[in-house]
Design a protein around this motif. Structure first.
Motif, PDB file in Angstrom:
ATOM      1  N   SER A   1       0.805  -1.222   0.000  1.00 14.76           N
ATOM      2  CA  SER A   1       0.000   0.000   0.000  1.00 14.76           C
ATOM      3  C   SER A   1       0.838   1.271   0.000  1.00 14.76           C
ATOM      4  N   GLY A   2       2.139   1.171   0.275  1.00 13.38           N
ATOM      5  CA  GLY A   2       2.974   2.361   0.274  1.00 13.38           C
ATOM      6  C   GLY A   2       4.375   2.072   0.785  1.00 13.38           C
ATOM      7  N   ASN A   3       5.357   2.862   0.294  1.00 19.35           N
ATOM      8  CA  ASN A   3       6.761   2.633   0.632  1.00 19.35           C
ATOM      9  C   ASN A   3       7.510   3.951   0.744  1.00 19.35           C
ATOM     10  N   ALA A   4       8.392   4.028   1.744  1.00 15.33           N
ATOM     11  CA  ALA A   4       9.254   5.194   1.914  1.00 15.33           C
ATOM     12  C   ALA A   4      10.418   4.808   2.821  1.00 15.33           C
ATOM     13  N   THR A   5      11.613   5.256   2.463  1.00 14.79           N
ATOM     14  CA  THR A   5      12.826   4.987   3.235  1.00 14.79           C
ATOM     15  C   THR A   5      13.591   6.283   3.442  1.00 14.79           C
ATOM     16  N   TYR A   6      14.144   6.445   4.637  1.00 13.83           N
ATOM     17  CA  TYR A   6      14.899   7.651   4.992  1.00 13.83           C
ATOM     18  C   TYR A   6      16.358   7.278   5.216  1.00 13.83           C
ATOM     19  N   ILE A   7      17.262   8.031   4.573  1.00 13.45           N
ATOM     20  CA  ILE A   7      18.711   7.837   4.699  1.00 13.45           C
ATOM     21  C   ILE A   7      19.318   9.128   5.237  1.00 13.45           C
ATOM     22  N   GLU A   8      20.167   9.013   6.246  1.00 14.80           N
ATOM     23  CA  GLU A   8      20.745  10.201   6.883  1.00 14.80           C
ATOM     24  C   GLU A   8      22.249  10.055   7.042  1.00 14.80           C
ATOM     25  N   THR A   9      22.962  11.099   6.629  1.00 17.86           N
ATOM     26  CA  THR A   9      24.397  11.214   6.885  1.00 17.86           C
ATOM     27  C   THR A   9      24.637  12.572   7.545  1.00 17.86           C
ATOM     28  N   PRO A  10      25.869  12.854   7.983  1.00 14.72           N
ATOM     29  CA  PRO A  10      26.122  14.187   8.530  1.00 14.72           C
ATOM     30  C   PRO A  10      25.814  15.324   7.553  1.00 14.72           C
ATOM     31  N   LYS A  11      25.857  15.033   6.234  1.00 15.89           N
ATOM     32  CA  LYS A  11      25.672  16.095   5.251  1.00 15.89           C
ATOM     33  C   LYS A  11      24.422  15.976   4.400  1.00 15.89           C
ATOM     34  N   ARG A  12      23.731  14.850   4.446  1.00 12.52           N
ATOM     35  CA  ARG A  12      22.595  14.648   3.569  1.00 12.52           C
ATOM     36  C   ARG A  12      21.422  13.972   4.280  1.00 12.52           C
ATOM     37  N   ARG A  13      20.212  14.333   3.837  1.00  8.27           N
ATOM     38  CA  ARG A  13      18.973  13.659   4.253  1.00  8.27           C
ATOM     39  C   ARG A  13      18.224  13.293   2.980  1.00  8.27           C
ATOM     40  N   ILE A  14      18.023  12.018   2.753  1.00 14.33           N
ATOM     41  CA  ILE A  14      17.466  11.540   1.488  1.00 14.33           C
ATOM     42  C   ILE A  14      16.254  10.658   1.765  1.00 14.33           C
ATOM     43  N   LEU A  15      15.196  10.840   0.983  1.00 14.69           N
ATOM     44  CA  LEU A  15      14.085   9.903   0.974  1.00 14.69           C
ATOM     45  C   LEU A  15      14.140   9.088  -0.302  1.00 14.69           C
ATOM     46  N   VAL A  16      13.882   7.799  -0.175  1.00 11.70           N
ATOM     47  CA  VAL A  16      13.680   6.956  -1.345  1.00 11.70           C
ATOM     48  C   VAL A  16      12.193   6.625  -1.401  1.00 11.70           C
ATOM     49  N   ASP A  17      11.544   7.143  -2.424  1.00 14.95           N
ATOM     50  CA  ASP A  17      10.108   6.961  -2.639  1.00 14.95           C
ATOM     51  C   ASP A  17       9.274   7.635  -1.547  1.00 14.95           C
ATOM     52  N   CYS A  18       8.063   7.991  -1.925  1.00 11.66           N
ATOM     53  CA  CYS A  18       7.078   8.573  -0.995  1.00 11.66           C
ATOM     54  C   CYS A  18       5.720   8.069  -1.444  1.00 11.66           C
ATOM     55  N   GLY A  19       5.401   6.840  -1.061  1.00 14.41           N
ATOM     56  CA  GLY A  19       4.177   6.221  -1.525  1.00 14.41           C
ATOM     57  C   GLY A  19       2.978   6.480  -0.634  1.00 14.41           C
ATOM     58  N   PHE A  20       2.951   7.630  -0.007  1.00 15.31           N
ATOM     59  CA  PHE A  20       1.878   8.031   0.908  1.00 15.31           C
ATOM     60  C   PHE A  20       1.579   9.505   0.677  1.00 15.31           C
ATOM     61  N   SER A  21       0.535  10.005   1.290  1.00 14.46           N
ATOM     62  CA  SER A  21       0.281  11.439   1.248  1.00 14.46           C
ATOM     63  C   SER A  21       1.432  12.185   1.913  1.00 14.46           C
ATOM     64  N   GLY A  22       1.594  13.433   1.539  1.00 15.12           N
ATOM     65  CA  GLY A  22       2.620  14.240   2.174  1.00 15.12           C
ATOM     66  C   GLY A  22       2.450  14.304   3.678  1.00 15.12           C
ATOM     67  N   LYS A  23       1.211  14.434   4.127  1.00 18.81           N
ATOM     68  CA  LYS A  23       0.920  14.504   5.557  1.00 18.81           C
ATOM     69  C   LYS A  23       1.342  13.229   6.269  1.00 18.81           C
ATOM     70  N   ALA A  24       1.109  12.071   5.645  1.00 15.92           N
ATOM     71  CA  ALA A  24       1.481  10.793   6.261  1.00 15.92           C
ATOM     72  C   ALA A  24       2.993  10.652   6.379  1.00 15.92           C
ATOM     73  N   VAL A  25       3.719  11.077   5.351  1.00 18.26           N
ATOM     74  CA  VAL A  25       5.183  10.999   5.404  1.00 18.26           C
ATOM     75  C   VAL A  25       5.726  11.939   6.478  1.00 18.26           C
ATOM     76  N   GLU A  26       5.158  13.129   6.576  1.00 17.95           N
ATOM     77  CA  GLU A  26       5.571  14.067   7.631  1.00 17.95           C
ATOM     78  C   GLU A  26       5.354  13.446   9.012  1.00 17.95           C
ATOM     79  N   ALA A  27       4.238  12.762   9.201  1.00 11.72           N
ATOM     80  CA  ALA A  27       3.954  12.127  10.493  1.00 11.72           C
ATOM     81  C   ALA A  27       4.941  11.002  10.784  1.00 11.72           C
ATOM     82  N   MET A  28       5.299  10.224   9.769  1.00 11.30           N
ATOM     83  CA  MET A  28       6.288   9.158   9.962  1.00 11.30           C
ATOM     84  C   MET A  28       7.637   9.737  10.359  1.00 11.30           C
ATOM     85  N   MET A  29       8.037  10.816   9.712  1.00 10.09           N
ATOM     86  CA  MET A  29       9.303  11.455  10.054  1.00 10.09           C
ATOM     87  C   MET A  29       9.274  11.964  11.493  1.00 10.09           C
ATOM     88  N   ASN A  30       8.155  12.523  11.899  1.00  8.54           N
ATOM     89  CA  ASN A  30       8.046  13.014  13.269  1.00  8.54           C
ATOM     90  C   ASN A  30       8.202  11.889  14.290  1.00  8.54           C
TER      91      ASN A  30
END
Length: 271
Positions: free
Chosen positions: A20-49
Motif C-alpha cells: 500500500s505504500g513505501n518510503a525509506t529515509y537515509i541520513e548522513t552528517p551532510k545529507r537527508r534523502i528519501l527513497v520513494d514517498c508512496g503516501f500522502s505528504g501529511k502521512a510521510v511528515e507524520a512518519m518522520m516526526n
C-alpha cells in the motif's frame, strides 16, 4: 541541519514498506534523502516526526519507479519543501502526469547502472525486473558500509546477486506467500502478473536470493513490501528464517532478520 560526525557509516529508517505504500529515509552528517514517498505528504511528515526528524531537513527524493505506492507524495513534498527529485528519464516520463507541476530546476536524471555522490554518500542505481517504465533501486555506500534496497522485482539475476553481495544490510522483498496468492481473491491475470518475471518476489524467492547475497559484513535483513492480501508478517518471517537457517549462512549469530510495517517506521539505525 548537520549532525556531528561521531560515527562512520550512516543511518537508515524504513519509514514504511508494503503493497500500500513505501518510503525509506537515509541520513548522513551532510545529507537527508528519501527513497520513494508512496503516501500522502501529511502521512510521510507524520512518519518522520515519529523518528524525531523533520521533512524540512530533507534534501532529495530518489524515485524507484512510477507506481503509486512509491510516488503518491512525491509531487506535494517536492513543492512544499523545494526538494530535488531524482529518477531515470523513462520514469520521469511515466510519472510526470501523476505528480503535478514541479520546477524544472528540481528535476534530475539518475539513470540505472550509475553511481552518484550526494554530499558524503555514494548511491548506486541498478535495474530490476518489474512491470514499470524503467524500474531501478539503490545501494547506499559510505565509509565501507552498504545498505541495499531491493523490492519490486520478479527475480534477482546472478549478475545482480553478485553486484549486491555482502552488504551490511538489506531491505529484501518478501511480497507474497505462494499458496495464499494462488488461493486468494485476486483475478487470474493479476496473480499471473505477480508470479511473473516482472512481478514480485515470493517469501521463498526473496529468502533464497538473500541467502546468496549475505556475507561476513551483513548484519541486518529486513523483509519488505509484504502484500496486504497475500501475506502475513509471521508467515514471511518463518519462511525466510527456515530457508536462511537451512542454507547455514549466518542467521542469528552473524546477522538478524527483521519485520517492516506498512504504516510504522523501524528504528533509525546505524549501518
Amino acid at each position: 541541519m548537520e549532525l556531528e560526525s561521531t560515527n562512520e557509516g550512516f543511518k537508515v529508517c524504513l519509514l514504511a514498506s508494503g503493497s500500500s505504500g513505501n518510503a525509506t529515509y537515509i541520513e548522513t552528517p551532510k545529507r537527508r534523502i528519501l527513497v520513494d514517498c508512496g503516501f500522502s505528504g501529511k502521512a510521510v511528515e507524520a512518519m518522520m516526526n515519529k523518528i524525531d526528524r523533520s521533512m524540512k531537513d530533507v534534501d532529495s527524493i530518489l524515485v524507484t519507479h512510477e507506481h503509486s505506492d512509491h510516488i503518491q507524495g512525491v509531487g506535494v513534498l517536492a513543492r512544499r519543501y523545494h526538494l530535488d527529485v531524482y529518477a531515470n528519464e523513462k520514469t520521469w516520463e511515466a510519472m510526470m502526469p501523476k505528480l503535478g507541476k514541479i520546477d524544472p530546476a528540481q528535476k534530475h536524471i539518475f539513470e540505472p547502472g550509475i553511481t552518484k555522490t550526494f554530499g558524503d554518500i555514494d548511491v548506486m542505481s541498478f535495474s530490476v525486473s518489474h512491470d514499470a517504465a524503467d524500474p531501478q533501486f539503490y545501494s547506499f555506500q559510505k565509509d565501507n558500509k552498504q545498505f541495499v534496497l531491493l523490492t519490486d522485482t520478479g527475480y534477482v539475476s546472478e549478475r545482480l546477486r553478485g553486484l549486491l553481495a555482502n552488504a551490511d544490510g538489506y531491505l529484501m522483498e518478501s511480497n507474497h506467500d505462494l499458496e495464499m496468492l494462488r488461493m486468494g481473491p485476486y483475478a487470474w491475470h493479476l496473480k499471473q502478473r505477480i508470479l511473473g518475471d516482472q512481478g514480485h518476489l515470493s517469501n521463498e524467492d526473496g529468502a533464497l536470493a538473500a541467502a546468496e547475497m549475505v556475507g561476513d559484513k551483513t548484519k541486518r535483513i529486513f523483509l519488505g513490501h509484504l502484500s496486504k492480501e497475500n501475506n502475513m508478517k509471521d508467515l514471511a518471517y518463518q519462511t525466510a528464517e527456515s530457508i536462511l537457517m537451512e542454507k547455514d549462512c549466518g542467521l542469528k549469530h552473524q546477522f538478524n532478520l527483521y519485520h517492516t510495517d506498512p504504516a510504522e517506521p523501524t528504528e533509525l539505525f546505524d549501518v
